[in-house]
Design an enzyme around this catalytic site. Structure first.
Site, PDB file in Angstrom:
ATOM      1  N   LYS A  18     -70.533 -80.077 -33.322  1.00  0.00           N
ATOM      2  CA  LYS A  18     -68.904 -80.083 -33.489  1.00  0.00           C
ATOM      3  C   LYS A  18     -68.463 -79.670 -31.979  1.00  0.00           C
ATOM      4  O   LYS A  18     -67.325 -79.441 -31.693  1.00  0.00           O
ATOM      5  CB  LYS A  18     -68.259 -79.193 -34.367  1.00  0.00           C
ATOM      6  CG  LYS A  18     -68.802 -79.428 -35.876  1.00  0.00           C
ATOM      7  CD  LYS A  18     -68.421 -78.464 -36.799  1.00  0.00           C
ATOM      8  CE  LYS A  18     -69.109 -78.592 -37.718  1.00  0.00           C
ATOM      9  NZ  LYS A  18     -69.136 -77.233 -38.869  1.00  0.00           N
ATOM     10  N   ARG A  36     -85.553 -71.608 -28.025  1.00  0.00           N
ATOM     11  CA  ARG A  36     -86.005 -72.735 -27.114  1.00  0.00           C
ATOM     12  C   ARG A  36     -84.915 -73.861 -26.933  1.00  0.00           C
ATOM     13  O   ARG A  36     -84.280 -74.020 -27.774  1.00  0.00           O
ATOM     14  CB  ARG A  36     -87.423 -73.539 -27.871  1.00  0.00           C
ATOM     15  CG  ARG A  36     -87.620 -74.753 -27.149  1.00  0.00           C
ATOM     16  CD  ARG A  36     -89.093 -75.284 -27.652  1.00  0.00           C
ATOM     17  NE  ARG A  36     -90.132 -74.366 -27.308  1.00  0.00           N
ATOM     18  CZ  ARG A  36     -91.242 -74.819 -27.467  1.00  0.00           C
ATOM     19  NH1 ARG A  36     -91.750 -76.039 -27.955  1.00  0.00           N
ATOM     20  NH2 ARG A  36     -92.436 -74.003 -27.157  1.00  0.00           N
ATOM     21  N   ARG A  53     -96.310 -74.859 -32.841  1.00  0.00           N
ATOM     22  CA  ARG A  53     -97.010 -73.495 -32.696  1.00  0.00           C
ATOM     23  C   ARG A  53     -95.854 -72.240 -32.380  1.00  0.00           C
ATOM     24  O   ARG A  53     -96.123 -71.338 -32.998  1.00  0.00           O
ATOM     25  CB  ARG A  53     -98.059 -73.611 -31.493  1.00  0.00           C
ATOM     26  CG  ARG A  53     -99.239 -73.938 -31.743  1.00  0.00           C
ATOM     27  CD  ARG A  53     -99.478 -74.938 -30.585  1.00  0.00           C
ATOM     28  NE  ARG A  53     -98.836 -76.037 -30.544  1.00  0.00           N
ATOM     29  CZ  ARG A  53     -99.105 -77.070 -31.145  1.00  0.00           C
ATOM     30  NH1 ARG A  53     -99.962 -77.280 -31.909  1.00  0.00           N
ATOM     31  NH2 ARG A  53     -98.393 -78.079 -30.952  1.00  0.00           N
ATOM     32  N   THR A  54     -94.881 -72.460 -31.596  1.00  0.00           N
ATOM     33  CA  THR A  54     -94.070 -71.438 -31.186  1.00  0.00           C
ATOM     34  C   THR A  54     -93.325 -71.039 -32.184  1.00  0.00           C
ATOM     35  O   THR A  54     -93.409 -69.917 -32.432  1.00  0.00           O
ATOM     36  CB  THR A  54     -93.445 -71.744 -29.873  1.00  0.00           C
ATOM     37  OG1 THR A  54     -94.189 -72.337 -28.719  1.00  0.00           O
ATOM     38  CG2 THR A  54     -92.887 -70.556 -29.286  1.00  0.00           C
ATOM     39  N   HIS A  64     -92.443 -70.240 -20.303  1.00  0.00           N
ATOM     40  CA  HIS A  64     -92.896 -70.176 -21.485  1.00  0.00           C
ATOM     41  C   HIS A  64     -93.609 -68.963 -21.573  1.00  0.00           C
ATOM     42  O   HIS A  64     -94.867 -69.036 -21.748  1.00  0.00           O
ATOM     43  CB  HIS A  64     -93.773 -71.273 -21.854  1.00  0.00           C
ATOM     44  CG  HIS A  64     -93.592 -71.509 -23.356  1.00  0.00           C
ATOM     45  ND1 HIS A  64     -93.549 -70.468 -24.191  1.00  0.00           N
ATOM     46  CD2 HIS A  64     -94.276 -72.379 -24.217  1.00  0.00           C
ATOM     47  CE1 HIS A  64     -93.592 -70.766 -25.768  1.00  0.00           C
ATOM     48  NE2 HIS A  64     -94.014 -72.189 -25.456  1.00  0.00           N
TER      49      HIS A  64
HETATM   50  N1   CP Z   1     -97.524 -74.328 -27.129  1.00  0.00           N
HETATM   51  C1   CP Z   1     -96.307 -74.671 -27.551  1.00  0.00           C
HETATM   52  O1   CP Z   1     -95.455 -74.339 -26.971  1.00  0.00           O
HETATM   53  O2   CP Z   1     -96.278 -75.628 -28.471  1.00  0.00           O
HETATM   54  P1   CP Z   1     -95.190 -75.990 -29.446  1.00  0.00           P
HETATM   55  O3   CP Z   1     -94.381 -76.936 -28.585  1.00  0.00           O
HETATM   56  O4   CP Z   1     -95.528 -76.737 -30.645  1.00  0.00           O
HETATM   57  O5   CP Z   1     -94.294 -74.907 -29.736  1.00  0.00           O
END
Ligand code: CP
Length: 302
Positions: free
Chosen positions: A81, A102, A52-53, A130
């Site tokens: 590396k 992320r 999703r993100t 998040h």
């Molecule tokens: N909600 C969320 O962060 O989903 P993903 O891990 O798929 O990005």
């Protein structure tokens, strides 16, 4: 507005409200697109899996008329590396106008923001935060209930390691809400978060069982995250703690159910078509919200 989005705690309530209003305005471009970000490039640096993100940031940038570069498989980049995160970010800021990152380490997004001159957005740093998920969660709540104030909201599941519930609890403390934390004892909301709620005078209570949830407007369910447990036995003990299915949903009345997804077994697919389910709509709201955040940070939303 801040230059980077690293923690929801960096945002004032006015910033949040402004982002939600901008997201509502973006709805009109969410399908047909715009050229607002033409000539701009987004880097997506995903050191952890995401559906999703990552995809909704990519989609949002495309709909804004910009372009996207990035990786989602660290085997394909030079960290293999021995290149450091700082050096990787220094490269990507030269190749793009904004960075979404992320990473499994808490504090990694903050480090990236310190290194980069372009805006950095935290798409999840370990068990910490998040923030863009929280903004789309707030947007979803507001869209569904027309308000956030006055609601009673249960956060359920892995409250210890769940970055989405940490960010959301901090954000909800800016509103007039009552919170109910539903988790196994091993996975309670961290002390740091509950202390913050006490300071903000946000009422909360903690329960262990689904049966003990009082009448609430919304249940925000989360996955018990296998990948965050240092002790596999702790995961085995807690992984099946909650399951919302046809039988247990009666305990929740007409409460709406949200979930950041992915889910494993905590919400049965048979719930998807009930009026309670809000989680797919919630994921869809990632598009206007992330369009808003990208455009605001790049200064192109005029
Ligand atoms: N909600 C969320 O962060 O989903 P993903 O891990 O798929 O990005």
């Amino acid at each position: 507005m801040v230059q980077d989005i690293i923690s929801i705690r960096d945002l004032e309530k006015a910033d949040i409200e402004n982002a939600l209003l901008t997201a509502a305005d973006m709805e009109r471009f969410a399908e047909k697109g715009t050229t607002m970000a033409q000539g701009k490039i987004l880097s997506t640096l995903f050191f952890e899996p995401s559906t999703r993100t990552m995809m909704s940031f990519q989609s949002a940038m495309n709909r804004l008329g910009g372009k996207v570069i990035g990786f989602s498989d660290i085997k394909s980049i030079s960290v293999q590396k021995g290149e450091t995160l700082s050096d990787t970010v220094r490269m990507m800021e030269q190749y793009s106008d904004i960075i979404v990152i992320r990473h499994p380490l808490e504090g990694s997004a903050r480090l990236a923001a310190e290194v980069a001159d372009v805006p950095v957005i935290n798409a999840g740093d370990g068990a910490n935060q998040h923030p863009t998920q929280t903004l789309l969660d707030l947007y979803t709540i507001k869209k569904e209930f027309d308000t956030i104030d006055g609601l009673t909201i249960a956060l359920m599941g892995d409250l210890k390691y769940g970055r989405t519930v940490h960010s959301l609890a901090y954000a909800l403390s800016l509103y007039d809400v009552e919170l109910v934390f539903v988790s196994p004892r091993e996975l309670r909301m961290p002390h740091e978060v509950t202390e913050h709620l006490k300071e903000k005078k946000t009422p909360y209570r903690e329960v262990v069982n689904l049966e003990d949830i009082p009448k609430v407007d919304l249940v925000y369910a989360t996955r018990i995250q296998k990948e965050r447990f240092a002790d596999p036995n702790e995961y085995e003990r807690t992984k099946d703690a909650y399951r919302i299915d046809k039988s247990s949903i009666r305990l929740l009345g007409d409460a709406r159910i949200m979930h950041p997804l992915p889910r494993v077994s905590e919400i049965a697919p048979e719930i998807d078509k009930t009026p309670n389910a809000l989680y797919f709509e919630q994921a869809g709201n990632g598009i206007p919200v992330r369009m808003a955040l990208l455009s605001m940070l790049m200064g192109v939303n005029r």
